[in-house]
Design a protein around this motif. Structure first.
Motif, PDB file in Angstrom:
ATOM      1  N   VAL A   1      -9.921   1.244  -9.390  1.00  0.00           N
ATOM      2  CA  VAL A   1      -8.549   1.032  -8.956  1.00  0.00           C
ATOM      3  C   VAL A   1      -8.089  -0.242  -9.637  1.00  0.00           C
ATOM      4  CG1 VAL A   1      -7.004   0.595  -7.010  1.00  0.00           C
ATOM      5  CG2 VAL A   1      -8.912   2.155  -6.732  1.00  0.00           C
TER       6      VAL A   1
ATOM      7  N   SER B   1       0.826  -1.205   0.000  1.00  0.00           N
ATOM      8  CA  SER B   1       0.000   0.000   0.000  1.00  0.00           C
ATOM      9  C   SER B   1       0.864   1.261   0.000  1.00  0.00           C
ATOM     10  CB  SER B   1      -0.921  -0.015   1.223  1.00  0.00           C
ATOM     11  OG  SER B   1      -1.645   1.172   1.321  1.00  0.00           O
TER      12      SER B   1
ATOM     13  N   ALA C   1      -0.933  -1.357  -7.615  1.00  0.00           N
ATOM     14  CA  ALA C   1      -2.295  -0.849  -7.451  1.00  0.00           C
ATOM     15  C   ALA C   1      -2.247   0.602  -7.896  1.00  0.00           C
ATOM     16  CB  ALA C   1      -2.748  -0.953  -6.011  1.00  0.00           C
TER      17      ALA C   1
ATOM     18  N   ASN D   1       2.780   1.699  -3.444  1.00  0.00           N
ATOM     19  CA  ASN D   1       1.929   2.092  -4.570  1.00  0.00           C
ATOM     20  C   ASN D   1       1.051   3.306  -4.284  1.00  0.00           C
ATOM     21  OD1 ASN D   1       2.451  -0.012  -6.626  1.00  0.00           O
ATOM     22  ND2 ASN D   1       1.829  -1.355  -4.976  1.00  0.00           N
TER      23      ASN D   1
ATOM     24  N   ARG E   1      -7.232   5.170  -4.051  1.00  0.00           N
ATOM     25  CA  ARG E   1      -8.599   4.923  -3.582  1.00  0.00           C
ATOM     26  C   ARG E   1      -9.376   6.223  -3.469  1.00  0.00           C
ATOM     27  NH1 ARG E   1      -7.824   0.880   1.368  1.00  0.00           N
ATOM     28  NH2 ARG E   1      -7.064   2.835   2.132  1.00  0.00           N
TER      29      ARG E   1
ATOM     30  N   VAL F   1      -1.542   3.584  -2.363  1.00  0.00           N
ATOM     31  CA  VAL F   1      -2.914   3.104  -2.517  1.00  0.00           C
ATOM     32  C   VAL F   1      -3.955   4.059  -1.924  1.00  0.00           C
ATOM     33  CG1 VAL F   1      -4.500   1.249  -1.865  1.00  0.00           C
ATOM     34  CG2 VAL F   1      -2.270   0.704  -2.797  1.00  0.00           C
TER      35      VAL F   1
ATOM     36  N   ASP G   1      -5.648  -3.238  -9.751  1.00  0.00           N
ATOM     37  CA  ASP G   1      -4.716  -4.038  -8.956  1.00  0.00           C
ATOM     38  C   ASP G   1      -4.233  -5.192  -9.817  1.00  0.00           C
ATOM     39  OD1 ASP G   1      -5.127  -2.591  -6.542  1.00  0.00           O
ATOM     40  OD2 ASP G   1      -6.990  -3.671  -6.228  1.00  0.00           O
TER      41      ASP G   1
END
Length: 128
Positions: free
Chosen positions: A100, A76, A115, A79, A85, A81, A102
């Motif tokens: 998103v 997380s 991601a 990337n 998100r 994340v 992945d």
């Protein structure tokens, strides 16, 4: 979805209707009530972020769950994340869908798991 996105941006007049109003000497005004409400929801999501937590099923799984939590946190962080998100959530609020992406890649110079945010305009969504 594009129409919904336009409403958020304040483009709420049909061009023909706007031209008709303008021809009568009126200005096609927009009092955008959609944008501030959507911005409030997006801000609420950004302030309420949560981290991953893998919970063990039994007492024997505590160490494995902790290792999985750390692995997910590493991926997380690598990337970014939470930002992906948030961008996908903003798209979902503005247009109805957010994406998103992945997956895994075979490039040895980059991390295997990725991601990333994907714009809704670049995704073919099969509604059936």
């Amino acid at each position: 979805m594009a129409l919904d996105s336009d409403f958020y941006d304040g483009l709420q007049w049909d061009p023909d209707d706007a031209e008709e109003v303008s021809s009568r000497g009126q200005v096609p005004l927009v009092f955008n009530e959609v944008g501030p409400m959507v911005d409030w929801l997006i801000g609420t999501e950004r302030r309420a972020k949560v981290d991953w937590k893998v919970l063990p099923r039994t007492e024997d799984d505590v160490d494995n769950a902790d290792a999985k939590t750390k692995t997910i946190k590493y991926v997380s962080d690598l990337n970014k994340v939470p930002f992906a998100r948030s961008r996908a959530f903003a798209d979902a609020m503005k247009s109805g869908l957010g994406w998103v992406d992945d997956g895994a890649r075979d490039d040895p110079t980059k991390d295997i798991i990725y991601a990333k945010y994907e714009d809704w305009r670049c995704v073919l969504h099969d509604s059936s």
